[in-house]
Design an enzyme around this catalytic site. Structure first.
Site, PDB file in Angstrom:
ATOM      1  N   GLU A 337       0.819  -1.213   0.000  1.00 36.39           N
ATOM      2  CA  GLU A 337       0.000   0.000   0.000  1.00 36.39           C
ATOM      3  C   GLU A 337       0.855   1.266   0.000  1.00 36.39           C
ATOM      4  O   GLU A 337       0.399   2.327   0.432  1.00 36.39           O
ATOM      5  CB  GLU A 337      -0.985  -0.023   1.183  1.00 36.39           C
ATOM      6  CG  GLU A 337      -2.024  -1.129   1.025  1.00 36.39           C
ATOM      7  CD  GLU A 337      -2.630  -1.605   2.332  1.00 36.39           C
ATOM      8  OE1 GLU A 337      -2.175  -1.155   3.413  1.00 36.39           O
ATOM      9  OE2 GLU A 337      -3.539  -2.447   2.293  1.00 36.39           O
ATOM     10  N   ASP A 361      -0.333  -5.878   9.200  1.00 34.64           N
ATOM     11  CA  ASP A 361      -1.310  -5.076   9.931  1.00 34.64           C
ATOM     12  C   ASP A 361      -1.194  -5.405  11.411  1.00 34.64           C
ATOM     13  O   ASP A 361      -1.075  -6.577  11.786  1.00 34.64           O
ATOM     14  CB  ASP A 361      -2.735  -5.432   9.502  1.00 34.64           C
ATOM     15  CG  ASP A 361      -3.210  -4.673   8.280  1.00 34.64           C
ATOM     16  OD1 ASP A 361      -2.439  -3.863   7.753  1.00 34.64           O
ATOM     17  OD2 ASP A 361      -4.350  -4.911   7.855  1.00 34.64           O
ATOM     18  N   HIS A 528      -0.028  -0.286  10.567  1.00 37.94           N
ATOM     19  CA  HIS A 528       0.987  -1.240  10.116  1.00 37.94           C
ATOM     20  C   HIS A 528       2.167  -1.283  11.077  1.00 37.94           C
ATOM     21  O   HIS A 528       2.447  -0.323  11.794  1.00 37.94           O
ATOM     22  CB  HIS A 528       1.518  -0.855   8.730  1.00 37.94           C
ATOM     23  CG  HIS A 528       0.519  -1.006   7.632  1.00 37.94           C
ATOM     24  ND1 HIS A 528       0.534  -0.215   6.496  1.00 37.94           N
ATOM     25  CD2 HIS A 528      -0.535  -1.855   7.483  1.00 37.94           C
ATOM     26  CE1 HIS A 528      -0.464  -0.574   5.696  1.00 37.94           C
ATOM     27  NE2 HIS A 528      -1.126  -1.561   6.279  1.00 37.94           N
TER      28      HIS A 528
END
EC number: 5.3.1.25
Length: 591
Positions: A337, A361, A528
C-alpha cells in the site's frame, strides 16, 4: 553502469604529538588499537547485501590538524561512511576529531592507567558537543594493562552496535525510495513525505505512476526467458489453498494461470525498476535498464490497480523474501500500500540485520478473557497476558514462517547469506497461495498464507510522522506465540484465513505503553508494523539517534540504550534527553 561502492568504516588512531619520547613510545600501541578494531569489525559484520565490511585505517597516527586533514583526504577518496577514533593516551581534543557533520562517529578511549585515554575521550567529546557534532563514547568498564591488546566484551558490544547503525546510515544515504503509485485508501504512510526522506535519511523519492508498471508488462519490457523460469519455479513450489470466493467470482484454470503470470511479472518489473537490469539493454530498452537506484519501494495497489489487475501480494511477498526462482538472494524492501513509513522501518531492520522483514497489519488485540470466551482455551506461557494478531493480505516475507533453523535447531529468520536452499524450500513448503478475495481485490491475485512458528524473538517497529515534531520511532520487543491448531483456526477464521499470521506477545515492563498487551496495541501509532528477527531494539535506538529520530515508545533495557554522549546534556531522563537532543540538532541532513 559502474556499480556504486559500499561504504567503508574509517579507523582514526590519534596520538600525543610530542616527540622526543612521548609519541614514539605510543605509536605501536595506538596503531595496534586501530588494527584490532578493524579486525573485529571485519570479522563480525557484513553489509546487508552480504558483502564483507571493509575498514580503512589512517596511514599515520593523528596528532594534529595536518595529519587529520591527510586522513580525511584518504577517507573521502575511499567512500568512508562512518569513523571510529581510537587512542590509549592523551591527545589534542578539537585538533584531532572528525569534523564531518553528517558522518556517524565514535571515539574509543582505552581504559588504562599508564596514559590518560579517558581524559582525551572526555576532552574530544566536549569539543564535539560544543561544536554541535555529536559523537558516541566508548570506554571500557574495567582497567586494562597497557600491553593488553584484547577488546573487552562491553567495548566490543558498543563498537559493533555503533558500526551496524553507522553502516545503515551510510548505506541509505544517496539512495532512493521508489513510490510506485500514490496514496492507498487514505493511508497516511503512503502520503510520501519527500522532506523526511531528504532531511532525515539523505535519500530521494522517485515517484512513478502505476501505469509505468502496466507499460512494462504490456510492452514486454522484461526478460522473457526469466519469466519462463519464474513460472516453472512457481509450478514446482507453489501449493494452492482453498478458493473462498463465491462461485461466480472463481477463476478457471486458464484465468488463474494468467493471474499467476502477471503476478510474477509484477515482481520482475518492480525489481527491475528498483535496481535496474542489464538484460533490458540487450532488447533495446537502455533507459529502463538503469532502474531508479532504489534501496526500498512501495506499491500503492489498492484500489486503482487492484480493482482491475492482480494485486501486489505475490510480487511483494516474493520480493521481500530471501529467495526466488534465482535461488537464495538478498531480500528487497517493498512496502504494501506504498506505506513509505513502514517501508523505512523495514529498511532499517534489513540494514541492521541482513534479514527479510515481515510487513503486517497490527490487526487485533486478543485478551486472555476474550480468547477463553471464544475458544475455551486458557492462554499460558509467553501468551498468558494476551496476544496481538499480526496479519496482512499476503505480502509478508515467506521467511516469516520461521522454517529456517539457527545453530541450536531453533526456528528463526537468518541473514540471507546463511540460508540454505533446503531452508528456502521449507519456507515455500510452509506457504499456501490462496486466491484473493474478490470483494477486496476485483482484479484477482494470490495471497500467501503461512503461520509463524512460536517462541521466536522479534522486534516490532514503526516510523510515524507527527506534525510539528517530525518523525518518531516505535519499538516493541517480544516473541511469536504458537496456539493449539483448533484455537488458531477459530481465531483466524474470524478475520481472513487466506492471509499469513503471526501471533505476537510483546515483552511487558509494567509501565506506560508496556503496562499490558492492550496498552501496546492502544499506543501503536498506525495500522501497520514491521517484524525484525531477534531482540534488536537497542540497534534501532542507536540508529534512530544518528538520524535524529526520537523514540517515542520502547521496551529495551535502559542499560542497552546507546546514544551520542551529548544526549546526556539534555536532561536527566533518557527519553526526554532523546527528544530534546533530536530537536536541538535537527535532522542529520538538515534541509
Amino acid at each position: 553502469m559502474k556499480k556504486i561502492s559500499l561504504p567503508k568504516i574509517g579507523i582514526r588512531p590519534v596520538i600525543d604529538g610530542r616527540r622526543m619520547g612521548v609519541r614514539e613510545s605510543l605509536e605501536e600501541q595506538t596503531m595496534n588499537m586501530a588494527k584490532a578494531t578493524a579486525a573485529l569489525l571485519t570479522e563480525k559484520l557484513r553489509h546487508a547485501c552480504g558483502a564483507a565490511v571493509e575498514c580503512v585505517i589512517s596511514d599515520t597516527c593523528i596528532a594534529g590538524m595536518a595529519e587529520a586533514a591527510a586522513c580525511e583526504e584518504k577517507f573521502s577518496s575511499q567512500n568512508v561512511g562512518l569513523t571510529i577514533t581510537v587512542t590509549p593516551c592523551w591527545c589534542y581534543g578539537s585538533e584531532t576529531i572528525d569534523m564531518d557533520p553528517t558522518r556517524p562517529k565514535a571515539i574509543w578511549g582505552f581504559n588504562g592507567t599508564e596514559r590518560p585515554g579517558a581524559v582525551y575521550l572526555a576532552a574530544a567529546l566536549a569539543a564535539h558537543s560544543q561544536k554541535g557534532i555529536p559523537a558516541f563514547s566508548i570506554y571500557g568498564h574495567d582497567v586494562q594493562d597497557a600491553d593488553d591488546t584484547s577488546i573487552p566484551a562491553d567495548v566490543e558490544e558498543k563498537l559493533l552496535r555503533f558500526a551496524r547503525a553507522g553502516l545503515a546510515v551510510a548505506s541509505m544515504k544517496g539512495k532512493s525510495y521508489l513510490s510506485l503509485g500514490g496514496v492507498s485508501m487514505g493511508i497516511a504512510g503512503s502520503i510520501v513525505d519527500h522532506n523526511f526522506f531528504e532531511s532525515w535519511l539523505g535519500m530521494k523519492v522517485q515517484a512513478v505512476d502505476m501505469t509505468e508498471l502496466r507499460r512494462r508488462i504490456d510492452q514486454k519490457i522484461y526478460d522473457e526467458a526469466e519469466l519462463e523460469m519464474a513460472l516453472a519455479w512457481a509450478d514446482k513450489n507453489f501449493r494452492y489453498g482453498e478458493d473462498e470466493n463465491n462461485k461466480q467470482y472463481q477463476r478457471n484454470a486458464e484465468q488463474s494461470r494468467a493471474v499467476l503470470r502477471e503476478s510474477l511479472l509484477m515482481a520482475m518489473c518492480i525489481r527491475d525498476m528498483m535496481q535496474g537490469n542489464s538484460k533490458l539493454a540487450d532488447i533495446g530498452r537502455v533507459e529502463e535498464s538503469l532502474g531508479y537506484n532504489a534501496i526500498a519501494a512501495g506499491f500503492q495497489g489498492q484500489r486503482h490497480w487492484t480493482d482491475q489487475y492482480p494485486n501486489g501480494d505475490t510480487a511483494e511477498a516474493i520480493l521481500n523474501s530471501s529467495f526466488d526462482w534465482n535461488g537464495v538472494r538478498e531480500p528487497f524492501v517493498v512496502a504494501t500500500e506504498n506505506d513509505s513509513l513502514n517501508g523505512v522501518a523495514m529498511l532499517m531492520g534489513h540494514q541492521l540485520t541482513g534479514t527479510a522483514q515481515v510487513f503486517a497489519d497490527v490487526r487485533t488485540y486478543w485478551s486472555p478473557e476474550a480468547i477463553e470466551r471464544v475458544t475455551g482455551h486458557k492462554l499460558d506461557g509467553l501468551a498468558e497476558h494476551g496476544i496481538i494478531h499480526l496479519i496482512n493480505s499476503g505480502s509478508a516475507a515467506l521467511d516469516g514462517s520461521c522454517k529456517q533453523r539457527d545453530s541450536e535447531g531453533n526456528p528463526t529468520m537468518k541473514p540471507h547469506w546463511e540460508i540454505s536452499q533446503k531452508e528456502a524450500d521449507a519456507c515455500l513448503a510452509a506457504t499456501e497461495w490462496c486466491p484473493a478475495i474478490h470483494e477486496y481485490f476485483r482484479g484477482g491475485g494470490y495471497s500467501s498464507r503461512f503461520l509463524t512458528e512460536g517462541g521466536v524473538p522479534f522486534t516490532m517497529t514503526r516510523v510515524n510522522i507527527i506534525k510539528g515534531l517530525g518523525p518518531v520511532l516505535q519499538i516493541a520487543e517480544g516473541w511469536s506465540v504458537e496456539l493449539p491448531k483448533d484455537v488458531h483456526d477459530i481465531l483466524n477464521k474470524r478475520t481472513n484465513s487466506t492471509w499469513p499470521t503471526t501471533w505476537f506477545a510483546p515483552r511487558l515492563t509494567g509501565k506506560g505503553p508496556f503496562t499490558d498487551v492492550y496498552s501496546v496495541m492502544a499506543n501503536w501509532g498506525a495500522n501497520h508494523g514491521v517484524l525484525t528477527i531477534g531482540h534488536v531494539g537497542a540497534d534501532f535506538i542507536t540508529l534512530a539517534s544518528m538520524l535524529r529520530i526520537p523514540v517515542c515508545m520502547h521496551n529495551v533495557e535502559e542499560t542497552k540504550v546507546y546514544r551520542p554522549s551529548a544526549w546526556a546534556a539534555h536532561g536527566m531522563d533518557i527519553e526526554g534527553q532523546d527528544y530534546r537532543a533530536c530537536q536541538n540538532y535537527g535532522p542529520l541532513y538538515k534541509r
